[in-house]
Design an enzyme around this catalytic site. Structure first.
Site, PDB file in Angstrom:
ATOM      1  N   HIS A 139       0.746  54.049  44.987  1.00 36.37           N
ATOM      2  CA  HIS A 139       1.905  54.200  45.878  1.00 36.37           C
ATOM      3  C   HIS A 139       1.461  53.919  47.299  1.00 36.37           C
ATOM      4  O   HIS A 139       0.352  54.278  47.675  1.00 36.37           O
ATOM      5  CB  HIS A 139       2.485  55.617  45.784  1.00 36.37           C
ATOM      6  CG  HIS A 139       3.878  55.694  46.301  1.00 36.37           C
ATOM      7  ND1 HIS A 139       4.166  55.857  47.626  1.00 36.37           N
ATOM      8  CD2 HIS A 139       5.062  55.591  45.652  1.00 36.37           C
ATOM      9  CE1 HIS A 139       5.475  55.859  47.778  1.00 36.37           C
ATOM     10  NE2 HIS A 139       6.045  55.695  46.610  1.00 36.37           N
ATOM     11  N   ASP A 154       7.514  56.523  38.294  1.00 39.26           N
ATOM     12  CA  ASP A 154       7.975  55.548  37.309  1.00 39.26           C
ATOM     13  C   ASP A 154       7.154  55.553  36.031  1.00 39.26           C
ATOM     14  O   ASP A 154       7.556  54.974  35.027  1.00 39.26           O
ATOM     15  CB  ASP A 154       7.957  54.140  37.914  1.00 39.26           C
ATOM     16  CG  ASP A 154       9.023  53.998  38.974  1.00 39.26           C
ATOM     17  OD1 ASP A 154      10.068  54.646  38.828  1.00 39.26           O
ATOM     18  OD2 ASP A 154       8.806  53.254  39.944  1.00 39.26           O
TER      19      ASP A 154
END
Ligand code: CMC
Length: 433
Positions: A310, A368
């Site tokens: 991320h 996700d």
């Protein structure tokens, strides 16, 4: 911003000349250096492609501490909201800045549920798409087309119209996503049911058929609500920044949210949930994981472990923690224990979180990685994963849009560039080239 001015000043020296730049302290997070007057004073630009060190705006909605792995909406931690609140209450919080009283919540829920239906003429829009169109393609088109149907909420200078557009978008997104799904599988569209809560209504629009009774399982509805809650907003990410940039020109909210949906579709952003589950299926069995880990580390291979890493989180994504717990609950409920995709996911997580490469680069599973496992178990095809993310994120996009429009200092977004092309040269006639 002037209220946040610090006594600190940044000093920049260019060719022996000193420039003093004011600094601001946020409520939380790093101080910022104000470079707005830099070009006027020193005739230089700053260079930051990918915005790794640039605060593009000030905002009071969401805060992320990437090192701690903390996500706050209006100050409230996401894990508390996921456990104690529910999606529509979080929508209220994001849109209006405070948790609602019981009456305020009731009123908001009523306003949302009275806007869940779509203009009937919009059915023809759906029917114009190929059946095998990706639901995200349909969503970009249909949400953009809302500006052709809801003329009474496109004037961004009118606070009442802004409010109606906001509620309409939150209310209609599940209907649009469910219709895109129904269209792709050749089933009739299912109208919204306003006696159901937001998540249950979405599930019934996706999974019920006119020929049979359908009862929403409360555990699945809770898991759906949690997926919506965990994706509701995430500060100045790519799709939110897209919505802000599109809106900065004064474009109408439906067109701007369509731009956000387009940006979300990419596999580095919202499309990662679809890509992550497809990757887990491609890996197939636990013994093939080392091959994929090796590929992820190979500089000459563009492959990345989808659902890992991320831009902001350099620790466990706090949403992933809740999502993982939710995945366990849903799979337990559905009696799914020996699913090979799940086994690959668990083993991959174990290996990657102990591997030197991933530890050193601070690559942890993100939201996700787990959401796809839940959505798959619920019966959604992978192509619906990103549309579900779009449904959830709509409130974040709108909250950020509202904040921007309501700011008297709003300006059109207009980045500059480091030009690396040809210098001025004279046109050469075609016969002389
Ligand atoms: N697998 C393998 N290596 C990776 C990965 C990954 N998933 N992510 C980053 N790296 C490596 C990358 O190769 C680079 O290595 P080096 O420094 O040797 O060049 C280093 O880690 C830093 O990567 P980056 O691309 O500079 O980092 P970024 O902040 O630009 O990218 C990201 C963040 C999310 C786009 C990236 O981690 C990624 O592509 N992840 C996979 C896609 C994904 O799961 N996206 C969902 C994000 S969460 C939901 C959302 O916000 O939409």
């Amino acid at each position: 911003m002037q209220d946040n001015a610090t006594t600190k000043t940044a000093r920049l020296t260019i060719d022996g000349t000193d420039y003093e730049l004011p600094m601001y302290s946020p409520t939380a997070g790093p101080d910022v250096v104000d470079i707005r007057k830099l070009y006027a004073q020193a005739q230089v630009f700053t260079y930051d492609p990918g915005f790794t060190s640039t605060a593009a705006t000030d905002s009071s909605i969401t805060f992320i501490d990437g090192d701690k792995g903390e996500l706050l909406h209006r100050g409230y931690p996401i894990d508390q909201l996921a456990e104690k609140s529910h999606y529509l209450e979080v929508c209220y919080l994001l849109l209006y800045g405070a948790l609602p009283t019981a009456e305020e919540l009731e009123d908001f829920e009523l306003r949302v549920t009275s806007h869940t239906m779509l203009h009937e003429q919009m059915m023809y829009l759906f029917r114009g798409f190929r059946r095998d169109a990706h639901p995200m393609a349909i969503m970009v088109g249909v949400v953009g087309a809302m500006s052709a149907f809801y003329h009474d909420s496109t004037d961004i200078t009118d606070p009442w119209q802004r409010e109606v557009a906001s509620v309409r978008l939150v209310a209609k997104m599940p209907t649009i996503a469910a219709m895109a799904y129904k269209y792709s599988i050749g089933q009739p569209f299912v109208y919204p049911r306003n006696n159901l809560d937001y998540a249950s209504n979405f599930l019934q629009m996706c999974f019920s058929v006119p020929a049979e009774d359908y009862e929403v399982n409360p555990i699945l509805s809770r898991a759906m609500d949690r997926i919506f809650t965990l994706h509701a907003d995430h500060e100045q990410n790519a799709s939110t920044s897209t919505v802000r940039l599109a809106s900065s020109s004064g474009a109408n909210p439906f067109a701007c949210i369509a731009a956000g949906i387009a940006c979300l579709w990419g596999p580095a952003h919202g499309g990662a949930n679809q890509a992550a589950l497809e990757m887990l299926r491609e890996i197939g069995t636990v013994d093939r994981i080392p091959e994929y880990i090796a590929r992820a580390k190979d500089k000459n291979d563009p492959f990345r472990l989808m659902g890992f890493g991320h831009r902001v989180y350099k620790n466990f994504d706090p949403r992933a923690k809740v999502m993982k717990q939710s995945a366990d609950e849903v799979l337990d409920l559905l009696g799914i224990h020996d699913n090979p995709t799940l086994q690959v996911a668990k083993e991959l997580e174990k290996i990657a979180t102990h591997d030197e490469y991933f530890i050193e680069k601070k690559l942890y599973p993100n939201v996700d990685f787990y959401s796809g496992i839940i959505l798959d178990a619920m019966g959604f095809p992978t192509s619906m994963f990103t549309p579900i993310f779009a449904v959830a994120r709509t409130v974040g996009w709108i909250s950020q849009w509202k904040e921007m429009i309501e700011d008297p200092a709003m300006k059109i977004g207009r980045p500059r560039q480091l030009y690396c092309g040809a210098s001025r040269r004279d046109y050469v006639d075609v016969e002389n080239r």
